[in-house]
Design a protein around this motif. Sequence first.
Motif, PDB file in Angstrom:
ATOM      1  N   THR A 223       0.830  -1.208   0.000  1.00  0.00           N
ATOM      2  CA  THR A 223       0.000   0.000   0.000  1.00  0.00           C
ATOM      3  C   THR A 223       0.864   1.259   0.000  1.00  0.00           C
ATOM      4  O   THR A 223       0.396   2.330   0.387  1.00  0.00           O
ATOM      5  CB  THR A 223      -0.949   0.005   1.215  1.00  0.00           C
ATOM      6  N   SER A 240      -4.284   4.305   2.484  1.00  0.00           N
ATOM      7  CA  SER A 240      -5.269   3.466   3.145  1.00  0.00           C
ATOM      8  C   SER A 240      -5.725   2.381   2.176  1.00  0.00           C
ATOM      9  O   SER A 240      -5.392   2.413   0.982  1.00  0.00           O
ATOM     10  CB  SER A 240      -6.468   4.305   3.583  1.00  0.00           C
ATOM     11  N   GLU A 241      -6.514   1.426   2.659  1.00  0.00           N
ATOM     12  CA  GLU A 241      -7.004   0.371   1.785  1.00  0.00           C
ATOM     13  C   GLU A 241      -7.825   0.956   0.647  1.00  0.00           C
ATOM     14  O   GLU A 241      -7.656   0.576  -0.523  1.00  0.00           O
ATOM     15  CB  GLU A 241      -7.842  -0.632   2.574  1.00  0.00           C
ATOM     16  N   ALA A 242      -8.720   1.890   0.964  1.00  0.00           N
ATOM     17  CA  ALA A 242      -9.561   2.497  -0.074  1.00  0.00           C
ATOM     18  C   ALA A 242      -8.715   3.280  -1.068  1.00  0.00           C
ATOM     19  O   ALA A 242      -8.959   3.238  -2.284  1.00  0.00           O
ATOM     20  CB  ALA A 242     -10.609   3.404   0.567  1.00  0.00           C
ATOM     21  N   GLU A 243      -7.702   3.989  -0.578  1.00  0.00           N
ATOM     22  CA  GLU A 243      -6.826   4.756  -1.471  1.00  0.00           C
ATOM     23  C   GLU A 243      -6.012   3.831  -2.366  1.00  0.00           C
ATOM     24  O   GLU A 243      -5.775   4.142  -3.537  1.00  0.00           O
ATOM     25  CB  GLU A 243      -5.892   5.647  -0.651  1.00  0.00           C
ATOM     26  N   LEU A 245      -6.889   0.797  -3.445  1.00  0.00           N
ATOM     27  CA  LEU A 245      -7.782   0.270  -4.482  1.00  0.00           C
ATOM     28  C   LEU A 245      -8.021   1.318  -5.566  1.00  0.00           C
ATOM     29  O   LEU A 245      -8.047   0.996  -6.761  1.00  0.00           O
ATOM     30  CB  LEU A 245      -9.109  -0.164  -3.854  1.00  0.00           C
ATOM     31  N   ALA A 246      -8.163   2.579  -5.161  1.00  0.00           N
ATOM     32  CA  ALA A 246      -8.336   3.656  -6.136  1.00  0.00           C
ATOM     33  C   ALA A 246      -7.078   3.856  -6.960  1.00  0.00           C
ATOM     34  O   ALA A 246      -7.138   4.124  -8.166  1.00  0.00           O
ATOM     35  CB  ALA A 246      -8.722   4.954  -5.427  1.00  0.00           C
ATOM     36  N   THR A 257     -11.680  -5.505  -6.108  1.00  0.00           N
ATOM     37  CA  THR A 257     -12.649  -5.371  -5.028  1.00  0.00           C
ATOM     38  C   THR A 257     -12.006  -5.578  -3.667  1.00  0.00           C
ATOM     39  O   THR A 257     -12.613  -5.283  -2.636  1.00  0.00           O
ATOM     40  CB  THR A 257     -13.792  -6.394  -5.199  1.00  0.00           C
ATOM     41  N   ARG A 258     -10.775  -6.103  -3.659  1.00  0.00           N
ATOM     42  CA  ARG A 258     -10.038  -6.296  -2.412  1.00  0.00           C
ATOM     43  C   ARG A 258      -8.551  -6.250  -2.716  1.00  0.00           C
ATOM     44  O   ARG A 258      -8.123  -6.455  -3.858  1.00  0.00           O
ATOM     45  CB  ARG A 258     -10.391  -7.632  -1.762  1.00  0.00           C
TER      46      ARG A 258
END
Length: 266
Positions: A223, A240-243, A245-246, A257-258
């Motif tokens: 990450t 972050s995890e969401a960042e 993935l983006a 999706t993960r």
Amino acid sequence: MDEQQAAAYLGRIGAERPERPDAAGLRALQSAHLAAVPFENLAVGLGEPVVLEEEALLAKIVGRRRGGFCYELNGAFAGLLRALGYRVDLLAARTFGADGRPGPPFDHMALRVELDEPWLVDVGFGRFGHHPLRLAARGDQHDPGGVFRVTPVEGRPAVPGTPEVLDVLMDGEPQYRLDPRPYALTDFVPTCWWQTTSPQSHFTRSSTCSRLTADGRITLSGTRLIRTGPDGARTERQLSEAEALAAYRVHFGITLTRLPVGAPPH
């Protein structure tokens, strides 16, 4: 690979079909591939199979717009080059480790393209040359990725009629040792399986996704988003995890999706 598949592949990398299979076309194709298709091992952490068959490689790289590691990227690119009229051999290589020793056979796959002279083509080594290298040249070869040299292995006497085993150096450091004999894609299957399953393989320990950009290289290591400039200067940012993935979607065109296993969010 048929004409329709070759056209789709060229569209994937944003390249025009060369008028003829020549060195200029080869150079343009390699540069386009490196900029469009990332070096990545996400399949390992996502539990996806890595299948070394041309149809499977095309489905992944062209159809799903993913990347891959050396066997996948160079294996698929060899198919495209052949469809465009190039004469291509798959070469096995032993990657040098931090201790300066070459690794096991079939540790890496590279390509030899025969034109008026033999060329080393590699779109599957991460940070490496942007353009093909002259395999028969023995002096420095300047490339945007560094200064390269192809040299016979020291202390190994040449055997008449037998191709030389060659070391490929970048900025004075050995990168890999080339076996000059041509191989088939299936010959790389056992080592590919080891690379994707063994706890000793660095591909099972962490995830990476990297490609060339107009001003350097962008990499997502776990990450950590890393930007490397043409002068080698690096900037890093923890995501972050969401960042993360983006970032896969924005910088590499990959929608997940993960996160892969081995890429914790913090």
